[in-house]
Design a protein around this motif. Structure first.
Motif, PDB file in Angstrom:
ATOM      1  N   VAL D  22      11.193  21.577  40.406  1.00 30.05           N
ATOM      2  CA  VAL D  22      10.996  22.330  41.643  1.00 30.05           C
ATOM      3  C   VAL D  22      12.129  23.331  41.857  1.00 30.05           C
ATOM      4  O   VAL D  22      11.966  24.323  42.556  1.00 30.05           O
ATOM      5  N   LEU D  23      13.280  23.068  41.228  1.00 25.32           N
ATOM      6  CA  LEU D  23      14.401  24.005  41.349  1.00 25.32           C
ATOM      7  C   LEU D  23      14.093  25.329  40.655  1.00 25.32           C
ATOM      8  O   LEU D  23      14.750  26.341  40.909  1.00 25.32           O
ATOM      9  N   GLU D  24      13.098  25.319  39.739  1.00 25.20           N
ATOM     10  CA  GLU D  24      12.709  26.572  39.079  1.00 25.20           C
ATOM     11  C   GLU D  24      11.954  27.503  40.034  1.00 25.20           C
ATOM     12  O   GLU D  24      11.840  28.697  39.788  1.00 25.20           O
ATOM     13  N   ILE D  25      11.369  26.920  41.093  1.00 22.07           N
ATOM     14  CA  ILE D  25      10.680  27.751  42.089  1.00 22.07           C
ATOM     15  C   ILE D  25      11.750  28.324  43.006  1.00 22.07           C
ATOM     16  O   ILE D  25      12.101  27.754  44.033  1.00 22.07           O
ATOM     17  N   LYS D  26      12.305  29.467  42.597  1.00 24.54           N
ATOM     18  CA  LYS D  26      13.427  30.043  43.348  1.00 24.54           C
ATOM     19  C   LYS D  26      12.947  30.555  44.711  1.00 24.54           C
ATOM     20  O   LYS D  26      11.902  31.195  44.819  1.00 24.54           O
ATOM     21  N   VAL D  27      13.775  30.278  45.723  1.00 25.61           N
ATOM     22  CA  VAL D  27      13.469  30.732  47.077  1.00 25.61           C
ATOM     23  C   VAL D  27      13.497  32.264  47.110  1.00 25.61           C
ATOM     24  O   VAL D  27      14.515  32.868  46.775  1.00 25.61           O
ATOM     25  N   PRO D  28      12.376  32.940  47.492  1.00 26.41           N
ATOM     26  CA  PRO D  28      12.379  34.406  47.551  1.00 26.41           C
ATOM     27  C   PRO D  28      13.175  34.909  48.753  1.00 26.41           C
ATOM     28  O   PRO D  28      13.320  34.208  49.753  1.00 26.41           O
ATOM     29  N   HIS D  29      13.701  36.144  48.626  1.00 22.04           N
ATOM     30  CA  HIS D  29      14.524  36.679  49.717  1.00 22.04           C
ATOM     31  C   HIS D  29      13.667  37.179  50.881  1.00 22.04           C
ATOM     32  O   HIS D  29      14.047  37.035  52.032  1.00 22.04           O
ATOM     33  N   GLY D  30      12.523  37.783  50.579  1.00 18.55           N
ATOM     34  CA  GLY D  30      11.668  38.306  51.648  1.00 18.55           C
ATOM     35  C   GLY D  30      10.886  37.193  52.325  1.00 18.55           C
ATOM     36  O   GLY D  30      10.874  36.055  51.867  1.00 18.55           O
ATOM     37  N   ASP D  31      10.250  37.531  53.447  1.00 22.68           N
ATOM     38  CA  ASP D  31       9.500  36.521  54.191  1.00 22.68           C
ATOM     39  C   ASP D  31       8.025  36.907  54.322  1.00 22.68           C
ATOM     40  O   ASP D  31       7.356  36.482  55.259  1.00 22.68           O
ATOM     41  N   GLU D  32       7.537  37.731  53.366  1.00 23.67           N
ATOM     42  CA  GLU D  32       6.137  38.127  53.444  1.00 23.67           C
ATOM     43  C   GLU D  32       5.307  37.458  52.364  1.00 23.67           C
ATOM     44  O   GLU D  32       5.840  36.932  51.385  1.00 23.67           O
ATOM     45  N   LEU D  33       3.991  37.524  52.539  1.00 21.81           N
ATOM     46  CA  LEU D  33       3.082  36.881  51.607  1.00 21.81           C
ATOM     47  C   LEU D  33       3.272  37.432  50.201  1.00 21.81           C
ATOM     48  O   LEU D  33       3.189  36.693  49.210  1.00 21.81           O
ATOM     49  N   SER D  34       3.558  38.732  50.106  1.00 22.11           N
ATOM     50  CA  SER D  34       3.732  39.356  48.793  1.00 22.11           C
ATOM     51  C   SER D  34       4.952  38.777  48.063  1.00 22.11           C
ATOM     52  O   SER D  34       5.042  38.837  46.841  1.00 22.11           O
ATOM     53  N   ASP D  35       5.898  38.224  48.805  1.00 17.56           N
ATOM     54  CA  ASP D  35       7.074  37.624  48.169  1.00 17.56           C
ATOM     55  C   ASP D  35       6.733  36.297  47.494  1.00 17.56           C
ATOM     56  O   ASP D  35       7.455  35.826  46.623  1.00 17.56           O
ATOM     57  N   LEU D  36       5.655  35.695  47.956  1.00 21.44           N
ATOM     58  CA  LEU D  36       5.249  34.417  47.375  1.00 21.44           C
ATOM     59  C   LEU D  36       4.391  34.618  46.128  1.00 21.44           C
ATOM     60  O   LEU D  36       4.314  33.729  45.285  1.00 21.44           O
ATOM     61  N   LYS D  37       3.773  35.799  46.020  1.00 25.38           N
ATOM     62  CA  LYS D  37       2.812  36.032  44.940  1.00 25.38           C
ATOM     63  C   LYS D  37       3.388  35.757  43.550  1.00 25.38           C
ATOM     64  O   LYS D  37       2.749  35.064  42.752  1.00 25.38           O
ATOM     65  N   PRO D  38       4.597  36.261  43.213  1.00 31.15           N
ATOM     66  CA  PRO D  38       5.115  35.979  41.863  1.00 31.15           C
ATOM     67  C   PRO D  38       5.372  34.492  41.613  1.00 31.15           C
ATOM     68  O   PRO D  38       5.587  34.099  40.473  1.00 31.15           O
ATOM     69  N   LEU D  39       5.350  33.688  42.684  1.00 30.52           N
ATOM     70  CA  LEU D  39       5.609  32.258  42.503  1.00 30.52           C
ATOM     71  C   LEU D  39       4.353  31.491  42.103  1.00 30.52           C
ATOM     72  O   LEU D  39       4.444  30.337  41.694  1.00 30.52           O
ATOM     73  N   ILE D  40       3.169  32.138  42.218  1.00 30.84           N
ATOM     74  CA  ILE D  40       1.928  31.409  41.948  1.00 30.84           C
ATOM     75  C   ILE D  40       1.887  30.854  40.521  1.00 30.84           C
ATOM     76  O   ILE D  40       1.643  29.654  40.338  1.00 30.84           O
TER      77      ILE D  40
END
Lengths: 195, 195, 195, 195
Positions: D22-40
């Protein structure tokens, strides 16, 4: 003091030490074979350290098997051993990062040497607590491996400033020496059960 | 509630806390002695924190030894203690990163103080649950160490704004005070077993 | 399947989850009070998540206390629960990093909701396996808290797009609701022991 | 050698492996939905690996259930298995980081294949130690799943250079195959208890 909790705590620390080393193998950004190449020395040093922690866990287990009462000095000698082993992920990462350069190679040997000394101190304290009829003292006997290891570490540390790969051979030799199953303690234990 | 699982969980958290601190010792990129130099304060703060976690694990173990029934309040007082101890890797890293500057030194003492208070609360709850014949209350007695520690922490916190190294001496003194084996609980336990 | 190993594995995962969250509190480079200020929201979200994991560990323990035989479906329902709980460090970090912005606040609620659903599924499977005389079913009774929690989470998720702090209040309310010791299971267990 | 400590150590390592991913899922800096997209893709690879570690933990548990005496070779075969499993967080991170590109997909399959081989070796050693009347040999029987898995991994590795998503399907198929509860060992165990 119950032995179970000392074992559980040591197992926990060793399980974490052996696993967080893998965090040093940083995920590369590219997806080509060449992106993996710089990870090879890191992987090799990870394998060596994995084996070392495995050996310590194995020997630690056998040694504690002979212990009945855990005193304060056993407890702190055990923490002292865990301290040096907890530094192995750091030196492993440094070794891999610098492609087995002289100083990281020497420091790797120093941490192995300190761990061996800490293990030796723990062994002495347990034997002293068990008294003359120490089952652990009998089990260890002349302890050829235990005496050879620090000598090899020191040779490795010295060699690392001359040719680092010679140090590597010394460290691998010690690991192989311990990997060969050691029937002494188990045999002595079995005999003591018979009597 | 079984005591075993509370102990196992606490052991797990403490084993992780004591081990992840080592992740703060970042692997340097260079392979020379000068690359290791900035790590010295980080290593020193690591050693101090390692000893503190060791002391807490040891005392925690002895204290729980006297517990038979784990109530909800014991459980949460225990989690409260683990919370403060879980912050030790952070303050340890901050302390080492800033070469023992005033504010990190003070915060280190504050976390130690909060941990001590959390430990004290847990102790009170256990003693209260055990009633008048509390084996833990007997074992602790006047609890000189337990009363001196917070005073030393507070002195250390205050001193850190004047001369940080004086704070360091206070924190080391408390650690040394606890490192000396404490025969009180074990003795009282042994006597209670006799009767 | 032995219950002990399921408990040990769950305890291990929860102990790691609760502890690695602290790694999100990155050590600041400066040594002044202003350097700590951006860490306050991270610390606050850490405290809330710490309490949530503590609650789950506590309830999980009580629930498993009533289990005798661990089937494959219990095992996977348990892993499903651990999966959602393992994502809590991520959402906690995101929440703190973005000072409780709308989307992180909503995602935090979603992970809490999914954990609650996973917990509910695990509970159902255990009750079904225990049959009509299920000790767990009796212990839970009407399960007011269990029914209120998902409603509060959903309200929080919805509120987070309007005013994130209202979502925060909902999440804190649920935590407080569970922090109050729950004598139901313990009492029912005690009664079942009497008969 | 006690089985308990081998199980505890394996549980510890697996619990850490499953959680540090789970540590590989780096916390994104932005707070928008688009910031989560690369984490999918990172989340998807995390889910698959979580299930694989869950399967290994489950099967490992069942296999060790049939073991009475832990020899040195069982111990090292077990560490060998843990070694390959400890690399899963790394390949999982690489897979997610590169959106399921060919080489990461192939390497993922290789680590799964090596884990399967290590598991097979451990199984052989246990069966050999148990002799002709091996309860584990009976429990496994023809071991259809065990034989199909490596074939599927190899097909996946080959397919990943042609169309990576075909490899993904093979890996998911193996996971699904094992997720379906396996009543063989439990049934054989139950029968052996009857006699």
């Amino acid at each position: 003091m119950q032995k179970g909790r000392l074992e559980a705590f040591s197992d926990g620390v060793l399980a974490i030490v052996i696993t967080i080393m893998v965090l040093e193998i940083k995920v590369p950004h590219g997806d080509e074979l060449s992106d993996l190449k710089p990870l090879i020395p890191i992987l090799l040093s990870y394998i060596l350290s994995f084996i070392y922690i495995g050996i310590y866990w194995n020997n630690h287990h056998h040694m504690l098997h002979t212990v009945k009462h855990v005193s304060g000095s056993i407890l702190w000698a055990n923490l002292h051993l865990l301290f040096w082993l907890s530094l192995i992920p750091f030196v492993t990462g440094w070794l891999g990062e610098n492609h087995f350069a002289s100083l990281p190679m020497a420091l790797y040997g120093i941490i192995l040497l300190m761990s061996a000394i800490a293990y030796f101190i723990l062994q002495r304290i347990i034997i002293k607590a068990q008294g003359k009829e120490s089952i652990l003292a009998k089990a260890i006997g002349k302890d050829l491996k235990g005496n050879l290891s620090p000598i090899f570490y020191i040779l490795g540390i010295l060699a690392s400033f001359y040719k680092p790969w010679i140090a590597g051979i010394f460290y691998i030799l010690v690991a192989l020496m311990w990997l060969i199953p050691d029937p002494r303690i188990e045999r002595t234990l079995r005999e003591s059960h018979k009597n």
